[in-house]
Write an enzyme that holds these catalytic residues in place. Sequence first.
Site, short mmCIF file in Angstrom:
data_model
loop_
_atom_site.label_atom_id
_atom_site.label_comp_id
_atom_site.label_asym_id
_atom_site.label_seq_id
_atom_site.Cartn_x
_atom_site.Cartn_y
_atom_site.Cartn_z
N TRP A 161 14.06 52.42 -4.04
CA TRP A 161 15.70 52.26 -5.01
C TRP A 161 15.57 53.08 -5.58
O TRP A 161 15.12 52.98 -6.37
CB TRP A 161 14.14 50.69 -6.10
CG TRP A 161 14.52 50.03 -7.30
CD1 TRP A 161 16.07 49.04 -6.91
CD2 TRP A 161 14.36 49.74 -8.43
NE1 TRP A 161 16.41 48.56 -7.83
CE2 TRP A 161 14.40 48.96 -8.64
CE3 TRP A 161 13.52 50.95 -8.93
CZ2 TRP A 161 14.77 48.58 -9.96
CZ3 TRP A 161 13.01 49.86 -10.46
CH2 TRP A 161 14.25 49.06 -10.86
N ASP A 242 4.64 49.68 -6.20
CA ASP A 242 5.41 49.31 -7.36
C ASP A 242 5.86 47.49 -6.49
O ASP A 242 6.00 47.90 -5.23
CB ASP A 242 6.95 49.17 -7.12
CG ASP A 242 8.22 48.56 -7.90
OD1 ASP A 242 7.70 47.54 -8.08
OD2 ASP A 242 8.90 49.55 -7.90
N LYS A 278 12.20 38.34 -9.12
CA LYS A 278 12.98 36.97 -7.34
C LYS A 278 12.16 36.16 -7.49
O LYS A 278 12.53 35.59 -6.87
CB LYS A 278 12.62 38.59 -6.78
CG LYS A 278 12.80 40.02 -7.28
CD LYS A 278 14.76 39.96 -6.98
CE LYS A 278 14.88 41.47 -7.59
NZ LYS A 278 16.23 42.17 -7.50
C1 LIG Z 1 12.08 47.81 -5.89
C2 LIG Z 1 12.33 47.64 -7.25
N1 LIG Z 1 10.98 47.64 -8.42
C3 LIG Z 1 11.78 47.08 -9.46
C4 LIG Z 1 12.58 45.61 -9.94
C5 LIG Z 1 12.59 45.73 -10.73
O1 LIG Z 1 13.06 45.17 -10.67
P1 LIG Z 1 13.31 43.89 -12.56
O2 LIG Z 1 12.93 44.85 -13.48
O3 LIG Z 1 14.21 43.48 -12.36
O4 LIG Z 1 12.04 42.88 -12.61
C6 LIG Z 1 12.92 46.23 -8.31
C7 LIG Z 1 14.01 44.94 -8.80
O5 LIG Z 1 15.33 45.63 -8.07
C8 LIG Z 1 12.85 46.53 -7.16
O6 LIG Z 1 13.66 46.03 -5.93
#
Ligand SMILES: Cc1ncc(COP(=O)(O)O)c(C=O)c1O
Length: 436
Positions: A161, A242, A278
Amino acid sequence: MAHNSTRARLQQLTNQVSSSAMASPFSVDVVPQAPEDPLFGLMAAYREDTSDKKVDLGIGAYRDNNAKPWILPVVKKADEIIHKDPEVNHEYLPIAGLAQFTSASQKLIVSGDSPAIKEGRITSLQTVSGTGAVHLGALFLAKFYQKVYPKTALYMSNPTWANHHQIFSNVGLSLQSYPYWHPQTRALDFDGMKASLESAPDHSIILLHACAHNPTGVDPTPEQWSSIATIMKRKSHFPFFDCAYQGFASGDLAKDNFAIRHFIEQGFELLIAQSYAKNFGLYGERAGCFHFVAAPSSDAGERTKRVGSQLAILQRSEISNPPAYGARIASLVLNDKALFSEWEANLRTMSGRIIDMRKALRGKLEDLKTPGKWNHITDQIGMFSFTGLTEGQVAKLRADGHIYMTKNGRISMAGLNTKNVEYVATQIDKVVRDTE
Ligand SMILES: Cc1ncc(COP(=O)(O)O)c(C=O)c1O
């Protein structure tokens, strides 16, 4: 007269002050123009496209079969309950967040029967979604882990990411990567990953995606996770999980936290970033949680408390205390048996539609006899598929077909639906043949 001369003098002084105040420390050499965030740039370009054929495969958020955002029915229900509750107010939450939310989050992420919970080996703080949890973990490692292992690097998968790079480098951690995606097989480069974990200096920090790896959609099998844990234990590496897609990936919450449970069973001390963006569709509400799990030892409980106290200071200086609304919704659902089962059904709706779209896209490409193999589309899991399309092919799909995806060929399966999947497959087929 006297009045006029005072005015003139004042003007003179103002001019002097404003000309001396012109020099800013933030010249272009010091603060160069930063590039636009690629994903948000892509979203803007899609919005501006006036074609009625346009398809958004960049978006990292669930869409229903009409390409519309979906409010989970269970979230709607929880929302109504909260609105009717006379006890709800707009006071600050505690620094560590809503206690019912963080304790339910622990049970969800490590499973309710985990000895780590029973033995008081977990400390948890509510965060600004998953990003906030990754950031809090990054701050903690930079401040404390680096005291013990100052030269340690954090290893992240290649690719990962995109935000991971910024979050960890912003706190001053040095970054390395381990191979993950094998372009030829379009699957996990397991040998490459293992070799890299073996050759990394002992006590390296290893960032792992708990499930539904972003951007590839490729996860290790349970057997592969077990080998990864074995190597990491031998090398005393420190895991940071994560987890942004629990339940969203397979539709099964326990299946999607297998890796975390396995590492805890193996006795690791570790960190977890948990997002509810999500799996609850609470993207903008920023509900998430950060967990420190201590390895079992006679002083584990005491260590957990100490770590929690320092995390609270980091949290206080960053956000003071977390936002309440999303956490209230998730907490209500997580702590109520009936709502929880309804949530599980909603998760199956989302993951099921995505799995159907994987099958449909692969099926159409195979029917069209599009050059190459397309089994990876159904082998991969979660929101994203790493198609293997090249940057040139991606650009052509956008220019000719009004189909938007990230440059690396990642598509969001949620952008596909029964009305556009055939069109997308036809366009991919065309581009692949044209560029062969
Ligand atoms: C691998 C990963 N980590 C963390 C996140 C964090 O998302 P959010 O801050 O929207 O919870 C995402 C979102 O796309 C992700 O794909």
